[in-house]
Design a protein around this motif. Structure first.
Motif, mmCIF file in Angstrom:
data_model
loop_
_atom_site.group_PDB
_atom_site.id
_atom_site.type_symbol
_atom_site.label_atom_id
_atom_site.label_comp_id
_atom_site.label_asym_id
_atom_site.label_seq_id
_atom_site.Cartn_x
_atom_site.Cartn_y
_atom_site.Cartn_z
ATOM 1 N N UNK A 42 0.894 -1.482 -0.029
ATOM 2 C CA UNK A 42 0.028 -0.065 -0.053
ATOM 3 C C UNK A 42 0.608 1.245 -0.026
ATOM 4 N N UNK A 43 1.995 1.174 0.830
ATOM 5 C CA UNK A 43 2.654 2.607 1.207
ATOM 6 C C UNK A 43 3.581 2.681 -0.280
ATOM 7 N N UNK A 44 4.079 1.611 -0.961
ATOM 8 C CA UNK A 44 4.853 1.652 -2.050
ATOM 9 C C UNK A 44 4.096 2.296 -3.335
ATOM 10 N N UNK A 45 2.711 1.626 -3.400
ATOM 11 C CA UNK A 45 2.090 2.035 -4.602
ATOM 12 C C UNK A 45 1.460 3.238 -4.490
ATOM 13 N N UNK A 46 1.100 3.854 -3.300
ATOM 14 C CA UNK A 46 0.503 5.115 -2.935
ATOM 15 C C UNK A 46 1.549 6.083 -3.536
ATOM 16 N N UNK A 47 2.740 6.053 -2.862
ATOM 17 C CA UNK A 47 3.810 7.015 -3.475
ATOM 18 C C UNK A 47 4.200 6.894 -4.940
ATOM 19 N N UNK A 48 4.123 5.630 -5.360
ATOM 20 C CA UNK A 48 4.307 5.467 -6.941
ATOM 21 C C UNK A 48 3.220 6.258 -7.583
ATOM 22 N N UNK A 49 1.698 5.905 -7.222
ATOM 23 C CA UNK A 49 0.810 6.570 -8.101
ATOM 24 C C UNK A 49 0.923 7.885 -7.956
ATOM 25 N N UNK A 50 1.087 8.534 -6.788
ATOM 26 C CA UNK A 50 0.724 10.113 -6.800
ATOM 27 C C UNK A 50 2.048 10.914 -7.204
ATOM 28 N N UNK A 51 3.442 10.244 -7.351
ATOM 29 C CA UNK A 51 4.367 10.700 -8.012
ATOM 30 C C UNK A 51 4.928 10.268 -9.361
ATOM 31 N N UNK A 113 -3.729 6.967 0.048
ATOM 32 C CA UNK A 113 -3.749 7.780 -0.941
ATOM 33 C C UNK A 113 -4.207 9.229 -0.575
ATOM 34 N N UNK A 114 -5.315 9.318 0.030
ATOM 35 C CA UNK A 114 -5.820 10.597 0.575
ATOM 36 C C UNK A 114 -4.762 11.264 1.493
ATOM 37 N N UNK A 115 -4.092 10.889 2.099
ATOM 38 C CA UNK A 115 -3.219 11.081 3.056
ATOM 39 C C UNK A 115 -1.985 11.732 2.097
ATOM 40 N N UNK A 116 -1.456 11.095 1.430
ATOM 41 C CA UNK A 116 -0.387 11.384 0.418
ATOM 42 C C UNK A 116 -0.685 12.468 -0.474
ATOM 43 N N UNK A 117 -1.767 12.284 -0.935
ATOM 44 C CA UNK A 117 -2.195 13.232 -1.867
ATOM 45 C C UNK A 117 -2.709 14.809 -1.471
ATOM 46 N N UNK A 118 -3.101 14.541 -0.008
ATOM 47 C CA UNK A 118 -3.669 15.829 0.616
ATOM 48 C C UNK A 118 -4.916 16.037 0.468
#
Length: 150
Positions: A42-51, A113-118
Motif C-alpha cells: 500500500x505504502x509503496x504503491x501510493x507513493x508511486x501513483x501520486x508521483x 492515497x488521501x493522506x499522501x495526495x492531501x
C-alpha cells in the motif's frame, strides 16, 4: 497489488444508476488485491501513483505528477486484474483476495492515497456492480505490480 492507471480528462463511476464519484483531470486507478498484499504494498504503491510523472509540462513532455498538476484520483477495486488465463477459456481468480482480506486493504489504500495526495479521492464500492466511464487522455495507460518493484 496490481494497479492499472489511466490518465483521464474525466472519469466517473455509477452504482445502481447513480453517480457514486466523478473526477476531472487526473487518474482513474483500477486496483486488484491478492492474499499476500500488505501495508508495504500500500505504502509503496501510493507513493508511486501520486508521483508518477505522466502529465505534460509546459513543453508537452510527460514530466509532471498528479500532485504537481493538482489532479484528481478515482480508485476502483477490480479483482479481475488477477485473472489467470493459462488454462482453458474461463479465467481463474484464485490469486484475488477474498473480501475479508481485500476490503480492509482497499480501505487502507484509500486512506493512504488521501493522506499522501492531501485531499479526498473518488472511489467505487467494493464488490458492487459498477459502471465506470472515462475519457483516457493521451491515451496513457500504465500497469504496476507491487510484487515487481525491484
Amino acid at each position: 497489488m496490481i494497479v492499472v492507471i489511466q490518465r483521464v480528462s474525466e472519469a466517473s463511476v455509477k452504482i445502481e444508476g447513480a453517480i457514486k464519484s466523478a473526477i476531472g483531470t487526473g487518474m482513474m486507478v483500477l486496483v486488484g488485491i491478492e492474499n499476500e498484499d500488505n501495508q508495504e504494498d500500500i505504502s509503496w504503491l501510493s507513493k508511486k501513483i501520486i508521483n508518477l510523472r505522466i502529465f505534460p509540462d509546459e513543453n508537452g513532455v510527460m514530466n509532471k505528477s498528479l500532485i504537481e498538476v493538482n489532479g484528481d484520483l478515482l480508485l476502483i477495486s477490480q479483482f479481475t486484474l488477477h485473472a489467470s488465463t493459462k488454462k482453458g477459456n474461463r479465467p481463474s481468480y484464485i490469486k484475488a483476495a477474498r473480501p475479508e482480506v481485500a476490503i480492509p486493504l482497499y480501505e487502507k489504500l484509500i486512506q493512504t492515497l488521501e493522506f499522501d495526495l492531501g485531499k479526498k479521492i473518488g472511489t467505487g464500492e467494493f464488490g458492487a456492480d459498477m459502471k465506470v466511464s472515462l475519457v483516457n487522455d493521451g491515451p496513457v495507460t500504465i500497469q504496476i505490480d507491487s510484487k515487481n518493484k525491484v
